[in-house]
Design a protein around this motif. Structure first.
Motif, PDB file in Angstrom:
ATOM      1  N   CYS A  67      40.446  26.826  34.223  1.00 18.49           N
ATOM      2  CA  CYS A  67      39.804  25.523  34.381  1.00 18.49           C
ATOM      3  C   CYS A  67      40.012  25.068  35.818  1.00 18.49           C
ATOM      4  CB  CYS A  67      40.294  24.504  33.356  1.00 18.49           C
ATOM      5  SG  CYS A  67      41.792  23.651  33.779  1.00 18.49           S
ATOM      6  N   ILE A  98      37.497  19.568  35.335  1.00 17.99           N
ATOM      7  CA  ILE A  98      38.028  18.217  35.130  1.00 17.99           C
ATOM      8  C   ILE A  98      38.049  17.548  36.508  1.00 17.99           C
ATOM      9  CG2 ILE A  98      40.025  16.830  34.410  1.00 17.99           C
ATOM     10  CD1 ILE A  98      40.820  19.177  32.563  1.00 17.99           C
ATOM     11  N   PHE A 118      33.682  19.007  32.090  1.00 21.78           N
ATOM     12  CA  PHE A 118      34.480  18.895  30.869  1.00 21.78           C
ATOM     13  C   PHE A 118      34.994  17.471  30.692  1.00 21.78           C
ATOM     14  CE2 PHE A 118      38.543  19.279  28.549  1.00 21.78           C
ATOM     15  CZ  PHE A 118      38.060  19.831  27.376  1.00 21.78           C
ATOM     16  N   ASP A 119      35.500  16.860  31.764  1.00 17.82           N
ATOM     17  CA  ASP A 119      36.098  15.525  31.660  1.00 17.82           C
ATOM     18  C   ASP A 119      36.396  15.010  33.060  1.00 17.82           C
ATOM     19  OD1 ASP A 119      37.074  13.259  30.468  1.00 17.82           O
ATOM     20  OD2 ASP A 119      38.665  14.261  29.348  1.00 17.82           O
ATOM     21  N   VAL A 121      39.528  12.456  35.103  1.00 23.18           N
ATOM     22  CA  VAL A 121      40.804  11.753  34.974  1.00 23.18           C
ATOM     23  C   VAL A 121      40.961  10.870  36.195  1.00 23.18           C
ATOM     24  CG1 VAL A 121      43.310  12.020  34.813  1.00 23.18           C
ATOM     25  CG2 VAL A 121      41.823  13.669  33.666  1.00 23.18           C
ATOM     26  N   ALA A 129      48.864  13.221  29.686  1.00 19.81           N
ATOM     27  CA  ALA A 129      47.441  13.150  29.313  1.00 19.81           C
ATOM     28  C   ALA A 129      46.643  14.201  30.076  1.00 19.81           C
ATOM     29  CB  ALA A 129      46.898  11.753  29.593  1.00 19.81           C
ATOM     30  N   LEU A 130      46.968  14.373  31.363  1.00 21.86           N
ATOM     31  CA  LEU A 130      46.238  15.356  32.168  1.00 21.86           C
ATOM     32  C   LEU A 130      46.493  16.771  31.648  1.00 21.86           C
ATOM     33  CD1 LEU A 130      44.491  16.142  34.586  1.00 21.86           C
ATOM     34  CD2 LEU A 130      46.553  16.194  35.979  1.00 21.86           C
ATOM     35  N   ASP A 132      47.346  17.679  28.698  1.00 22.85           N
ATOM     36  CA  ASP A 132      46.670  17.834  27.396  1.00 22.85           C
ATOM     37  C   ASP A 132      45.199  18.193  27.597  1.00 22.85           C
ATOM     38  OD1 ASP A 132      48.975  17.276  26.041  1.00 22.85           O
ATOM     39  OD2 ASP A 132      48.468  15.185  25.578  1.00 22.85           O
ATOM     40  N   ARG A 133      44.543  17.541  28.569  1.00 20.54           N
ATOM     41  CA  ARG A 133      43.137  17.844  28.844  1.00 20.54           C
ATOM     42  C   ARG A 133      42.997  19.258  29.399  1.00 20.54           C
ATOM     43  NH1 ARG A 133      40.484  15.846  25.740  1.00 20.54           N
ATOM     44  NH2 ARG A 133      38.546  15.939  26.911  1.00 20.54           N
ATOM     45  N   LEU A 136      43.252  21.772  26.618  1.00 17.84           N
ATOM     46  CA  LEU A 136      42.016  21.789  25.828  1.00 17.84           C
ATOM     47  C   LEU A 136      40.906  22.519  26.593  1.00 17.84           C
ATOM     48  CD1 LEU A 136      40.931  20.897  23.127  1.00 17.84           C
ATOM     49  CD2 LEU A 136      40.299  18.704  24.142  1.00 17.84           C
ATOM     50  N   ALA A 137      40.840  22.281  27.908  1.00 22.36           N
ATOM     51  CA  ALA A 137      39.827  22.960  28.739  1.00 22.36           C
ATOM     52  C   ALA A 137      40.063  24.473  28.735  1.00 22.36           C
ATOM     53  CB  ALA A 137      39.880  22.420  30.166  1.00 22.36           C
TER      54      ALA A 137
END
Length: 218
Positions: A67, A98, A118-119, A121, A129-130, A132-133, A136-137
């Motif tokens: 990612c 991200i 994807f997202d 931040v 939180a970062l 975790d993303r 997931l990525a």
């Protein structure tokens, strides 16, 4: 990550940010969660790396779940311009992006998510939180790599079929019974049965429905 991760190699997080302190902090954070990373000070530097590893039509890179943490605003080429390059090359699913954004860049980042990022931040971000993303990525990346490997496997099997086996396969997938296939191709039913069995064996399927689903997915 699934049990297949090892098959693809160790996950890699790419960091593109012009601030050394941000890249160092991100690398440390990822290391603390046992994730490898590779940093780049500009979009141009990342593009150079990309040019050396990715070639059109080859579909080999990335070979491991990946990612990209990408700063929106940088001197020189912006993160958004780099993202557009990745979209053109069809890499945004294999290597989810991200965006790291300042407050004023949020609308831009939202637009990029609609384009397939994807997202995003917002800085300053919560470490947990970062990560975790990112995890997931990487999982999404692995799913995309699995799908690509599956398509390549189907293509390899198709390449092994003879011309007559392809003819039979097309009619089998259309749902035609052996007798009609034999009439259409002007061969005996027994010959159709032999070709049909070979097609199923080479494509590694047990039924016409399974074959049709496999070709649709590919």
């Amino acid at each position: 990550m699934t049990a297949h991760s090892q098959h693809f190699g160790l996950p890699m997080v790419y960091l593109v940010d012009d601030e050394d302190v941000v890249r160092d902090a991100l690398a440390w954070l990822l290391r603390s969660r046992r994730l490898l990373s590779e940093g780049f000070a500009s979009a141009e530097a990342f593009e150079q790396m990309l040019a050396s590893r990715w070639a059109p039509g080859e579909q080999r890179w990335p070979t491991a779940p990946s990612c990209l943490l990408l700063d929106v605003r940088m001197p020189g080429q912006s993160g958004l311009a780099l993202f557009e390059t990745l979209v053109e090359r069809g890499l945004q699913t294999l290597m989810p992006v991200i965006f790291l954004t300042g407050h004023g860049d949020v609308p831009t980042a939202v637009a990029a998510v609609k384009r397939g990022a994807f997202d995003f931040v917002e800085k300053p971000f919560s470490d947990n939180a970062l990560v975790d993303r990112v995890l997931l990525a990487l999982q999404r990346s692995e799913e995309a790599l699995q799908a690509r490997a599956g398509r390549q496997e189907v293509q390899r099997a198709l390449d092994e079929l003879t011309e007559r086996e392809r003819d039979v396969m097309r009619l089998v997938v259309e749902g035609k019974p052996n007798k009609l296939i034999a009439d259409a191709l002007d061969i005996s039913v027994r010959t159709v049965e032999v070709h049909r069995a070979r097609v199923f064996e080479k494509m590694n399927v047990r039924s016409a429905v399974e074959l049709a689903n496999l070709l649709r997915a590919g």
